[in-house]
Write a protein that holds these residues in place. Structure first.
Motif, PDB file in Angstrom:
ATOM      1  N   ASP A 207       0.923  -1.131  -0.203  1.00 57.94           N
ATOM      2  CA  ASP A 207      -0.291  -0.183  -0.160  1.00 57.94           C
ATOM      3  C   ASP A 207       1.242   1.591   0.099  1.00 57.94           C
ATOM      4  O   ASP A 207       0.906   2.351   0.803  1.00 57.94           O
ATOM      5  CB  ASP A 207      -0.672  -0.174   0.932  1.00 57.94           C
ATOM      6  N   HIS A 210      -0.442   4.261   0.943  1.00 56.10           N
ATOM      7  CA  HIS A 210      -0.943   4.844   2.451  1.00 56.10           C
ATOM      8  C   HIS A 210       0.127   5.624   3.814  1.00 56.10           C
ATOM      9  O   HIS A 210       0.896   6.622   2.400  1.00 56.10           O
ATOM     10  CB  HIS A 210      -0.835   3.617   3.425  1.00 56.10           C
ATOM     11  N   SER A 211      -0.512   6.934   3.882  1.00 56.64           N
ATOM     12  CA  SER A 211       0.331   7.815   4.852  1.00 56.64           C
ATOM     13  C   SER A 211       1.211   7.454   5.861  1.00 56.64           C
ATOM     14  O   SER A 211       0.947   7.120   7.243  1.00 56.64           O
ATOM     15  CB  SER A 211      -0.558   9.254   5.296  1.00 56.64           C
ATOM     16  N   TRP A 212       2.090   6.493   5.843  1.00 57.86           N
ATOM     17  CA  TRP A 212       2.797   5.530   6.654  1.00 57.86           C
ATOM     18  C   TRP A 212       3.597   7.001   7.530  1.00 57.86           C
ATOM     19  O   TRP A 212       4.328   7.465   7.163  1.00 57.86           O
ATOM     20  CB  TRP A 212       3.818   4.645   5.961  1.00 57.86           C
ATOM     21  N   GLU A 216       3.484   3.892  12.874  1.00 63.03           N
ATOM     22  CA  GLU A 216       3.313   3.012  12.563  1.00 63.03           C
ATOM     23  C   GLU A 216       4.394   2.213  11.918  1.00 63.03           C
ATOM     24  O   GLU A 216       2.783   0.664  11.960  1.00 63.03           O
ATOM     25  CB  GLU A 216       2.169   3.711  11.133  1.00 63.03           C
ATOM     26  N   ARG A 248       9.040   5.182  -3.927  1.00 62.08           N
ATOM     27  CA  ARG A 248       7.823   5.752  -4.554  1.00 62.08           C
ATOM     28  C   ARG A 248       7.664   6.626  -5.871  1.00 62.08           C
ATOM     29  O   ARG A 248       7.338   6.916  -6.869  1.00 62.08           O
ATOM     30  CB  ARG A 248       6.946   7.001  -3.501  1.00 62.08           C
ATOM     31  N   ARG A 268      -1.971  11.128  -6.118  1.00 65.21           N
ATOM     32  CA  ARG A 268      -2.785  10.285  -5.210  1.00 65.21           C
ATOM     33  C   ARG A 268      -2.004   8.730  -4.999  1.00 65.21           C
ATOM     34  O   ARG A 268      -2.312   8.415  -3.831  1.00 65.21           O
ATOM     35  CB  ARG A 268      -3.533  10.629  -5.535  1.00 65.21           C
ATOM     36  N   GLY A 271       0.577   8.463  -2.986  1.00 65.92           N
ATOM     37  CA  GLY A 271       0.786   8.689  -0.977  1.00 65.92           C
ATOM     38  C   GLY A 271       1.138   9.783  -0.830  1.00 65.92           C
ATOM     39  O   GLY A 271       1.058  10.859   0.196  1.00 65.92           O
ATOM     40  N   GLN A 273      -0.448  14.215  -0.629  1.00 65.65           N
ATOM     41  CA  GLN A 273      -2.183  14.733  -0.802  1.00 65.65           C
ATOM     42  C   GLN A 273      -2.444  15.936  -1.634  1.00 65.65           C
ATOM     43  O   GLN A 273      -3.361  16.658  -2.561  1.00 65.65           O
ATOM     44  CB  GLN A 273      -2.369  15.779   0.806  1.00 65.65           C
TER      45      GLN A 273
END
Length: 308
Positions: A207, A210-212, A216, A248, A268, A271, A273
């Protein structure tokens, strides 16, 4: 591993097979990326510059990562000749000496990668990896080499496709074998064997949008943030969030090269915004804006005869 190899876009050239008797020796020039092969039958010496000579026996396989020049030979004192002029048969087989059931029978392939991402793998590999026929994975690898050798030069439908896929399967098995026989393989390859770090890597790859956060990822790994950050960098070579950014941007470069997404959609998907936040990160890692990178990637295609 699957994600990395997919991004690498491997291009495989297999063969020709080599069947040799008597005294012989071939010297191969240095080359980029990975050479992979094995001995279907007989024995021969693999002599790699800067390394002790290795006697290969039936069923042994080898992988060379960005290696210096090397020699395949019947004996250590055999005088080598350049391999390139010899390796140009019409039927996929090079024969040195008279035909014999007692010959040495080798299958060797070259796997090249997209230069933009080749370091993802080649930086992790030593110049030489040997898997013996008697090793735990040796039988599987020996069978793959034998099957690949059968396909080289065969006039079957889809032959090149089969060769390409077999060579890539062989590469994955060799990477597994290397990871298993090394105390701590470099980079993400070694980290995959670590329960906590490997779990975090798999989560990031599953994923990427996702905003890792460091917190987390540490929780997924069942470690404190400080212990996770330290262990991740020890194994992978970069801090966790830097690895995430690098991965990424690798995916983004690939998508921009293929021109499959708009920049806002790509932001997007990786990850971010906003398009501006994505563009800033891309420019920092790649050295050019996403728009400029995509336009440069389009130029060779626009200049092709099909587009003129």
């Amino acid at each position: 591993m699957a994600d990395a190899i997919s991004l690498l876009k491997p291009r495989t050239v297999v063969g020709p097979n080599l069947r040799a008797t008597g005294e012989w020796a071939l010297r191969f020039d240095t080359f980029l990326h990975v050479r992979i092969g094995g001995l279907v039958r007989g024995t021969c010496w693999l002599i790699l510059d800067g390394h002790e000579p290795v006697l290969l026996q039936e069923g042994d396989t080898f992988m060379l990562g960005n290696p210096p020049p090397y020699v395949l030979a019947s004996a250590l004192d055999a005088s080598p000749r350049p391999a390139q002029p010899v390796l140009a048969p019409d039927d996929g087989i090079v024969r040195i000496g008279p035909e014999s059931e007692d010959d040495s029978y080798l299958c060797v392939g070259h796997i090249a990668f997209d230069d933009s991402y080749a370091a993802l793998l080649t930086d992790l590999l030593p110049p030489l990896v040997i898997v013996r026929a008697a090793d735990p994975r040796g039988m599987q690898l020996g069978q793959l080499i034998a099957l690949l050798a059968t396909e080289v030069g065969a006039d079957g439908a889809g032959g090149p496709l089969v060769q390409n896929h077999l060579a890539q399967v062989l590469l994955v098995h060799m990477l597994r074998a290397h990871a298993g026989q090394t105390d701590r393989p470099a980079g993400w390859l070694g980290a995959l064997n670590e329960d906590g770090i490997g779990t975090a890597l798999r989560a990031v790859h599953a994923d990427v949008a996702h905003s890792w956060s460091l917190k987390e990822l540490a929780e997924i790994s069942h470690m404190s943030r400080s212990a996770f950050a330290r262990t991740f960098k020890d194994h992978v070579g970069v801090p966790p969030l830097e690895y995430l950014i690098q991965w990424r941007m690798g995916l983004a470069r690939d998508a921009l090269t293929r021109d499959t997404l708009s920049i806002s959609d790509l932001a997007r998907a990786t990850g971010y915004q906003s398009e501006s936040a994505f563009s800033t990160a891309f420019r920092r890692v790649v050295g050019a804006s996403p728009t400029k990178f995509r336009n440069q990637a389009r130029k060779p295609e626009l200049a092709s005869p099909a587009r003129q």
